[in-house]
Design an enzyme around this catalytic site. Structure first.
Site, PDB file in Angstrom:
ATOM      1  N   CYS A 249       0.852  -1.184   0.000  1.00  0.00           N
ATOM      2  CA  CYS A 249       0.000   0.000   0.000  1.00  0.00           C
ATOM      3  C   CYS A 249       0.885   1.230   0.000  1.00  0.00           C
ATOM      4  O   CYS A 249       1.959   1.198   0.587  1.00  0.00           O
ATOM      5  CB  CYS A 249      -0.921  -0.010   1.212  1.00  0.00           C
ATOM      6  SG  CYS A 249      -2.283  -1.175   0.976  1.00  0.00           S
ATOM      7  N   PRO A 250       0.475   2.246  -0.713  1.00  0.00           N
ATOM      8  CA  PRO A 250      -0.855   2.526  -1.247  1.00  0.00           C
ATOM      9  C   PRO A 250      -1.069   2.089  -2.689  1.00  0.00           C
ATOM     10  O   PRO A 250      -2.100   2.415  -3.280  1.00  0.00           O
ATOM     11  CB  PRO A 250      -0.944   4.049  -1.142  1.00  0.00           C
ATOM     12  CG  PRO A 250       0.441   4.498  -1.490  1.00  0.00           C
ATOM     13  CD  PRO A 250       1.348   3.450  -0.852  1.00  0.00           C
TER      14      PRO A 250
END
Length: 75
Positions: free
Chosen positions: A12-13
């Site tokens: 992530c992201p």
């Protein structure tokens, strides 16, 4: 329509950013199903849905270490 996106191995992201692009191509009511291995992905997608108005349907584990996140596209 259900569209699948394999985000396994991505941190992530990145899964959220790529999902955002895919969602722009979908129609209201369509579902994007994401398979992610980053342990932060369920929390990140919950926040993403809060901010964008899309609906988080669930985030189960179809296999150990994989989170299946389902997002319904808002209208």
């Amino acid at each position: 329509m259900i569209r699948q996106y394999d985000a396994r191995g991505l941190k992530c992201p990145i899964p959220v950013l790529k999902a955002r692009k895919i969602i722009k191509e979908l129609q209201p009511g369509d579902i994007l199903e994401i398979d992610a291995t980053d342990p932060g992905a369920p929390k990140d997608f919950a926040h993403f849905c809060e901010v964008t108005g899309n609906r988080l349907l669930d985030g189960g584990e179809p296999e150990p270490g994989v989170f299946r996140i389902r997002v319904e596209v808002a209208g």
